[in-house]
Design a protein around this motif. Structure first.
Motif, PDB file in Angstrom:
ATOM      1  N   MET A   8       0.842  -1.201   0.000  1.00  0.00           N
ATOM      2  CA  MET A   8       0.000   0.000   0.000  1.00  0.00           C
ATOM      3  C   MET A   8       0.876   1.250   0.000  1.00  0.00           C
ATOM      4  O   MET A   8       1.859   1.319   0.732  1.00  0.00           O
ATOM      5  N   ILE A   9       0.486   2.220  -0.820  1.00  0.00           N
ATOM      6  CA  ILE A   9       1.105   3.541  -0.832  1.00  0.00           C
ATOM      7  C   ILE A   9       0.034   4.540  -0.403  1.00  0.00           C
ATOM      8  O   ILE A   9      -1.139   4.173  -0.305  1.00  0.00           O
ATOM      9  N   ILE A  61      11.000  -0.795  -5.857  1.00  0.00           N
ATOM     10  CA  ILE A  61      11.711   0.162  -5.021  1.00  0.00           C
ATOM     11  C   ILE A  61      10.700   0.760  -4.050  1.00  0.00           C
ATOM     12  O   ILE A  61       9.617   1.178  -4.465  1.00  0.00           O
ATOM     13  N   ILE A  62      11.059   0.781  -2.764  1.00  0.00           N
ATOM     14  CA  ILE A  62      10.166   1.388  -1.773  1.00  0.00           C
ATOM     15  C   ILE A  62      10.887   2.523  -1.056  1.00  0.00           C
ATOM     16  O   ILE A  62      12.110   2.537  -0.967  1.00  0.00           O
ATOM     17  N   MET A  63      10.106   3.444  -0.544  1.00  0.00           N
ATOM     18  CA  MET A  63      10.646   4.616   0.139  1.00  0.00           C
ATOM     19  C   MET A  63      10.398   4.555   1.643  1.00  0.00           C
ATOM     20  O   MET A  63       9.998   5.527   2.263  1.00  0.00           O
ATOM     21  N   GLY A  64      10.624   3.396   2.220  1.00  0.00           N
ATOM     22  CA  GLY A  64      10.485   3.235   3.663  1.00  0.00           C
ATOM     23  C   GLY A  64       9.046   3.024   4.086  1.00  0.00           C
ATOM     24  O   GLY A  64       8.114   3.409   3.386  1.00  0.00           O
ATOM     25  N   GLY A  65       8.872   2.388   5.226  1.00  0.00           N
ATOM     26  CA  GLY A  65       7.530   2.137   5.733  1.00  0.00           C
ATOM     27  C   GLY A  65       7.543   1.035   6.777  1.00  0.00           C
ATOM     28  O   GLY A  65       8.504   0.902   7.540  1.00  0.00           O
ATOM     29  N   PHE A  66       6.491   0.230   6.769  1.00  0.00           N
ATOM     30  CA  PHE A  66       6.341  -0.851   7.744  1.00  0.00           C
ATOM     31  C   PHE A  66       5.762  -2.083   7.064  1.00  0.00           C
ATOM     32  O   PHE A  66       5.043  -1.975   6.070  1.00  0.00           O
ATOM     33  N   ALA A  67       6.069  -3.247   7.637  1.00  0.00           N
ATOM     34  CA  ALA A  67       5.511  -4.503   7.133  1.00  0.00           C
ATOM     35  C   ALA A  67       4.943  -5.298   8.298  1.00  0.00           C
ATOM     36  O   ALA A  67       5.538  -5.357   9.376  1.00  0.00           O
ATOM     37  N   LEU A  68       3.792  -5.895   8.059  1.00  0.00           N
ATOM     38  CA  LEU A  68       3.148  -6.791   9.015  1.00  0.00           C
ATOM     39  C   LEU A  68       3.089  -8.165   8.373  1.00  0.00           C
ATOM     40  O   LEU A  68       2.535  -8.323   7.279  1.00  0.00           O
ATOM     41  N   ILE A  69       3.678  -9.148   9.040  1.00  0.00           N
ATOM     42  CA  ILE A  69       3.664 -10.524   8.559  1.00  0.00           C
ATOM     43  C   ILE A  69       2.846 -11.334   9.560  1.00  0.00           C
ATOM     44  O   ILE A  69       3.165 -11.362  10.757  1.00  0.00           O
ATOM     45  N   LYS A  70       1.785 -11.959   9.065  1.00  0.00           N
ATOM     46  CA  LYS A  70       0.923 -12.740   9.951  1.00  0.00           C
ATOM     47  C   LYS A  70       0.106 -13.721   9.122  1.00  0.00           C
ATOM     48  O   LYS A  70      -0.563 -13.321   8.172  1.00  0.00           O
ATOM     49  N   GLN A  71       0.173 -14.992   9.466  1.00  0.00           N
ATOM     50  CA  GLN A  71      -0.624 -16.052   8.842  1.00  0.00           C
ATOM     51  C   GLN A  71      -0.509 -16.046   7.315  1.00  0.00           C
ATOM     52  O   GLN A  71      -1.508 -16.065   6.601  1.00  0.00           O
ATOM     53  N   LEU A  77       3.076  -1.206   4.211  1.00  0.00           N
ATOM     54  CA  LEU A  77       2.658   0.193   4.094  1.00  0.00           C
ATOM     55  C   LEU A  77       3.913   1.023   3.867  1.00  0.00           C
ATOM     56  O   LEU A  77       4.811   1.023   4.710  1.00  0.00           O
ATOM     57  N   VAL A  78       3.981   1.706   2.727  1.00  0.00           N
ATOM     58  CA  VAL A  78       5.187   2.463   2.398  1.00  0.00           C
ATOM     59  C   VAL A  78       4.843   3.894   1.994  1.00  0.00           C
ATOM     60  O   VAL A  78       3.728   4.186   1.570  1.00  0.00           O
ATOM     61  N   ASN A  79       5.837   4.761   2.127  1.00  0.00           N
ATOM     62  CA  ASN A  79       5.669   6.167   1.754  1.00  0.00           C
ATOM     63  C   ASN A  79       5.587   6.350   0.246  1.00  0.00           C
ATOM     64  O   ASN A  79       5.016   7.316  -0.237  1.00  0.00           O
TER      65      ASN A  79
END
Length: 134
Positions: A8-9, A61-71, A77-79
């Motif tokens: 997601m951006i 290419i991503i500009m930083g963010g967060f990742a949730l790994i589950k199941q 989620l990236v900038n």
């Protein structure tokens, strides 16, 4: 395909598909995710995400963010994000060299911070371009 990956951006969904494996650029190095990975939330750095689908690696290419790994679901989620498909190796390498020079010649803290951001972006694009030709 085993993992369901959503990138997601701020404008919405950038990529939504299934994959066999993903490599993420975290703030402390790369992390590989396979099926049945332990639940995890991690910060992401500016860099290249590599996603393996049908035995082929696809770089983004991503500009930083967060990742949730589950199941076996990975929500990222990236900038900002870019597809590497249109990158050219020669231009990416030249931009990387220019960004390196700016970083080395930064005189003030502001110049250094700005140059570091440009350096990380150029490095990610160069790495993605190299991935495309290999």
């Amino acid at each position: 395909m085993i993992l369901k990956i959503l990138i997601m951006i701020p404008d919405g969904i950038f990529w939504n598909n299934k994959a066999e494996e993903i490599i993420l650029p975290t703030n402390t190095g790369q992390i590989g995710i396979l099926k049945n990975h332990a639940p995890l939330i991690t910060a992401l750095d500016i860099g290249v995400i590599l996603i393996r689908t049908d035995k082929k690696w696809v770089p983004f290419i991503i500009m930083g963010g967060f990742a949730l790994i589950k199941q076996n679901k990975i929500t990222i989620l990236v900038n900002g994000a870019e597809s590497a498909g249109t990158l050219k190796l020669v231009q990416s390498e030249a931009a990387f060299q220019e960004a390196t020079n700016k970083l080395e010649n930064a005189k003030s803290k502001k110049q250094y911070v700005d140059a570091l951001f440009l350096f990380k972006c150029a490095k990610a694009r160069y790495q993605a371009a190299k991935q495309l030709v290999s």
